[in-house]
Scaffold this active site. Structure first.
Site, PDB file in Angstrom:
ATOM      1  N   ASN A 234      -7.122   0.768   4.146  1.00 33.00           N
ATOM      2  CA  ASN A 234      -7.825  -0.012   4.257  1.00 33.00           C
ATOM      3  C   ASN A 234      -8.701  -0.656   5.498  1.00 33.00           C
ATOM      4  OD1 ASN A 234      -7.473  -1.541   3.428  1.00 33.00           O
ATOM      5  ND2 ASN A 234      -9.347  -1.859   1.889  1.00 33.00           N
TER       6      ASN A 234
ATOM      7  N   GLU B 103      -0.924  -9.053  -2.107  1.00 30.96           N
ATOM      8  CA  GLU B 103      -2.112  -9.008  -1.737  1.00 30.96           C
ATOM      9  C   GLU B 103      -2.880  -7.988  -2.129  1.00 30.96           C
ATOM     10  OE1 GLU B 103      -4.295 -11.659  -0.197  1.00 30.96           O
ATOM     11  OE2 GLU B 103      -2.417 -12.823  -0.026  1.00 30.96           O
TER      12      GLU B 103
ATOM     13  N   CYS C  81     -11.401  -4.651  -0.432  1.00 36.75           N
ATOM     14  CA  CYS C  81     -10.447  -4.800  -1.774  1.00 36.75           C
ATOM     15  C   CYS C  81     -11.545  -5.470  -3.123  1.00 36.75           C
ATOM     16  CB  CYS C  81      -8.739  -6.264  -1.582  1.00 36.75           C
ATOM     17  SG  CYS C  81      -9.580  -6.761  -0.104  1.00 36.75           S
TER      18      CYS C  81
HETATM   19  P1  NAD Z   1      -0.997   1.716  -2.206  1.00 39.36           P
HETATM   20  O1  NAD Z   1      -0.712   0.593  -3.071  1.00 39.36           O
HETATM   21  O2  NAD Z   1      -1.244   3.087  -2.702  1.00 39.36           O
HETATM   22  O3  NAD Z   1      -0.278   1.938  -0.879  1.00 39.36           O
HETATM   23  C1  NAD Z   1      -0.158   0.358   0.070  1.00 39.36           C
HETATM   24  C2  NAD Z   1       1.073   1.274   1.242  1.00 39.36           C
HETATM   25  O4  NAD Z   1       2.104   0.592  -0.110  1.00 39.36           O
HETATM   26  C3  NAD Z   1       1.137   2.085   1.918  1.00 39.36           C
HETATM   27  O5  NAD Z   1       2.381   1.434   2.762  1.00 39.36           O
HETATM   28  C4  NAD Z   1       1.731   2.532   1.238  1.00 39.36           C
HETATM   29  O6  NAD Z   1       3.052   3.769   1.817  1.00 39.36           O
HETATM   30  C5  NAD Z   1       3.473   2.044   0.618  1.00 39.36           C
HETATM   31  N1  NAD Z   1       3.888   2.666  -0.556  1.00 39.36           N
HETATM   32  C6  NAD Z   1       3.241   3.615  -1.105  1.00 39.36           C
HETATM   33  N2  NAD Z   1       3.682   3.502  -2.967  1.00 39.36           N
HETATM   34  C7  NAD Z   1       5.276   2.840  -2.464  1.00 39.36           C
HETATM   35  C8  NAD Z   1       6.448   2.266  -2.915  1.00 39.36           C
HETATM   36  N3  NAD Z   1       6.455   3.124  -4.550  1.00 39.36           N
HETATM   37  N4  NAD Z   1       7.326   1.764  -2.245  1.00 39.36           N
HETATM   38  C9  NAD Z   1       6.175   0.758  -1.348  1.00 39.36           C
HETATM   39  N5  NAD Z   1       5.430   0.819  -0.713  1.00 39.36           N
HETATM   40  C10 NAD Z   1       4.440   2.022  -1.774  1.00 39.36           C
HETATM   41  O7  NAD Z   1      -2.582   1.327  -1.565  1.00 39.36           O
HETATM   42  P2  NAD Z   1      -3.604   1.511  -1.037  1.00 39.36           P
HETATM   43  O8  NAD Z   1      -4.309   2.794  -1.281  1.00 39.36           O
HETATM   44  O9  NAD Z   1      -3.381   1.796   0.100  1.00 39.36           O
HETATM   45  O10 NAD Z   1      -4.990   0.471  -0.406  1.00 39.36           O
HETATM   46  C11 NAD Z   1      -5.432   0.670  -1.876  1.00 39.36           C
HETATM   47  C12 NAD Z   1      -5.021  -0.936  -2.036  1.00 39.36           C
HETATM   48  O11 NAD Z   1      -4.970  -1.720  -1.709  1.00 39.36           O
HETATM   49  C13 NAD Z   1      -6.146  -1.549  -3.794  1.00 39.36           C
HETATM   50  O12 NAD Z   1      -5.890  -1.221  -4.230  1.00 39.36           O
HETATM   51  C14 NAD Z   1      -6.698  -2.209  -2.290  1.00 39.36           C
HETATM   52  O13 NAD Z   1      -7.523  -3.044  -3.314  1.00 39.36           O
HETATM   53  C15 NAD Z   1      -5.497  -2.929  -1.820  1.00 39.36           C
HETATM   54  N6  NAD Z   1      -6.167  -4.089  -1.047  1.00 39.36           N
HETATM   55  C16 NAD Z   1      -5.832  -5.647  -1.630  1.00 39.36           C
HETATM   56  C17 NAD Z   1      -6.173  -5.798  -0.571  1.00 39.36           C
HETATM   57  C18 NAD Z   1      -5.865  -6.994  -0.446  1.00 39.36           C
HETATM   58  O14 NAD Z   1      -5.665  -8.516   0.535  1.00 39.36           O
HETATM   59  N7  NAD Z   1      -6.214  -8.336  -1.858  1.00 39.36           N
HETATM   60  C19 NAD Z   1      -6.477  -6.011   1.012  1.00 39.36           C
HETATM   61  C20 NAD Z   1      -6.889  -4.626   1.322  1.00 39.36           C
HETATM   62  C21 NAD Z   1      -6.497  -3.290   0.412  1.00 39.36           C
END
Ligand code: NAD
Length: 485
Positions: A163, A259, A293
């Site tokens: 995002n 995070e 998020c």
């Molecule tokens: P996601 O968890 O699907 O993916 C995040 C990252 O993890 C990507 O790079 C993805 O390739 C990788 N990934 C996917 N499966 C994995 C696995 N099994 N093992 C290790 N890595 C893996 O999240 P998303 O859909 O890209 O982003 C949305 C989420 O991120 C929401 O829940 C949002 O709240 C959160 N987010 C949190 C913050 C914060 O600062 N707290 C900021 C932005 C987004």
């Protein structure tokens, strides 16, 4: 600038992975698509396990070079990267917009914030220091003196979500470099182009070989490999709770910061500024189609003002322009893909099937969903309990403030929350009662300055970002103690 000319600028060649300050080709490439219509905007290499090992080895060399730099040299490097980011800001915004599908005006804000993140990290790098510890605090410590210093961890693995493909990358890279570390970064599958472009910028700014390495491709497989080599000292992850849990389970003794998600809530008291609350809800709930998020998902409004609030909220939401992300006037564009939009649409349907009122929006075209406002949503509906990560806000009415606080807290998440009231005492009392990493008074939870401490309680993770705080996570505290006569 027209949509087609932006597209021409950002379609990248099949550059490969970025390891040891150079491009490394790959056997296979993935297409990167504009989420709005599925058109191809670039390619990303499909890394193999051997590429991960190579990136970690390059980063080990990079970490040695970074650790050898003085505070002022690391600060100057970060300032040079900030300068380059500012120079390329327009192009970076176009890349962010193309791969994430966020409207170009929001992408421009992200690009500009990215430079701020670097400047904040430079400021912290310059004054990285420890403290003197009073050893004679209790008997036994007489004639001893001690001081602490902060030392780099070495190689830090970073995994980021889709995002904020540039600024969330910099929330990991900038403090890591400030603390004297090197990074192996795996960006989200759908949004790797900003990081790849950043890697070139970091090299151009004079970073040591291997200071920043980018591997792209299959998330779970690459993450597993990253967590395996012993050289990785830490994994810093931003993303969903599900993936965060799995990373933590596999990380062993590596340091981990997470995070994670949230289903952010705000409370609006009768003495709150209603027009500000409405304007900030619209911004906070629908910016980047709610894929933030700290996006405003639940709003608890006192029953005496809820009808006026809803009327204003619906009117303001209907003014938002839904359209192509490349158009400068677009407020709302697509979600990250059609599957995400279908999921959010089904959550809206589940809420209305169980008695909620849909006051506007909710219509889907491919991956784009019109911003939706729901009222009277049952507390058992998914929108009330989980993170929707889409352009939907649910409004609830309350009589007693304590009930609203209990509702806001009745979530496994704990990233940020907000309260609107002009009563200072009440505002601070509520702020102390809310179980969140950050509480915004007279604002919605969707507020972040890049230097502030940012992170969650409960299932929203642990560790804090914001360069000053991330540097603490990304360095070791060493005590040096000496005995005098
Ligand atoms: P996601 O968890 O699907 O993916 C995040 C990252 O993890 C990507 O790079 C993805 O390739 C990788 N990934 C996917 N499966 C994995 C696995 N099994 N093992 C290790 N890595 C893996 O999240 P998303 O859909 O890209 O982003 C949305 C989420 O991120 C929401 O829940 C949002 O709240 C959160 N987010 C949190 C913050 C914060 O600062 N707290 C900021 C932005 C987004």
């Amino acid at each position: 600038m027209s949509a087609s000319s932006i597209s021409e600028i950002v379609v990248s060649k099949k550059q490969g992975l970025y390891i040891g300050n150079e491009w490394v080709g790959a056997a296979a490439y993935d297409e990167i698509k504009l989420p709005y219509d599925g058109s191809i905007v670039g390619y990303a290499a499909h890394a193999e396990d051997s590429d991960v090992d190579r990136a970690v080895a390059a980063a080990s060399d990079g970490a040695r070079s970074m650790a050898a730099l003085a505070n002022h040299e690391r600060a100057d490097l970060l300032l040079r990267i900030a300068e380059e980011v500012r120079r390329d800001q327009a192009e970076l915004a176009q890349i962010i917009c193309s791969e994430s599908g966020k409207p170009i005006k929001e992408a421009r804000i992200e690009a500009s914030r990215s430079a701020n993140t670097l400047v904040a990290a430079a400021h912290e790098a310059r004054q990285l220091h420890g403290e003197v510890v009073p050893m004679d605090f209790t008997p036994g410590g007489e004639r001893r003196m001690a001081m602490t210093v902060r030392e780099p961890l070495g190689v830090i693995g970073a995994i980021t979500p889709f995002n904020f493909p540039l600024n969330l990358t910099l929330h990991k890279l900038a403090p890591a470099l400030a603390g004297g570390n090197a990074v192996v970064h795996k960006p989200a599958e759908r949004t790797p182009l900003s990081a790849l472009r950043l890697a070139e910028i970091v090299t151009r700014a004079g970073a040591a070989k291997g200071a920043y390495n980018v591997i792209t491709g299959n998330g779970p497989a690459l993450a597993d490999r990253m967590l395996r080599p012993p050289d990785l000292a830490m994994m810093t992850f931003t993303g969903s709770v599900r993936v965060g849990e799995s990373i933590r389970a596999k990380a062993g003794l590596k340091r981990v910061t997470l995070e994670l998600g949230n289903n952010s809530a705000a409370i609006i008291e009768p003495d709150g500024d209603l027009s500000t609350a409405i304007a900030r809800t619209v911004q906070g709930a629908f910016s980047h189609s709610g894929q933030v998020c700290v996006s405003v998902q639940r709003v608890f409004v006192h029953e005496s003002i809820v009808d006026t609030y809803l009327e204003g909220l619906v009117a303001a939401t209907k003014k938002l322009r839904v359209g192509h992300p490349y158009e400068p006037s677009t407020d709302i564009s697509s979600l990250i893909d059609e599957a995400a939009a279908i999921r959010v649409e089904s959550w809206i349907r589940e809420a209305t099937d169980s008695g909620a009122r849909l006051l506007c929006g909710g219509t889907r075209r491919f991956a784009t969903l019109e911003p939706a406002i729901l009222a009277d949503v049952p507390t058992s509906a998914r929108i009330s309990c989980e993170e929707v990560f889409g352009p939907v806000v649910a409004v609830y009415r309350y009589q007693q403030l304590d009930d609203a606080i209990a509702q806001v807290n009745s979530t496994p998440y704990g990233l940020q929350a907000g309260i609107f009231t002009s009563n200072l005492n009440r505002a601070f009392t509520v702020a102390r009662k809310l179980q969140f990493g950050g509480v915004m008074i007279n604002d919605v939870p969707a507020f972040r300055m890049d230097h502030m401490p940012y992170g969650g309680m409960k299932h929203s993770g642990f560790g804090r970002e914001g360069p000053r705080y991330a540097i603490e996570e990304m360095t070791d505290l060493k005590l040096i103690c000496w005995k005098t006569d």
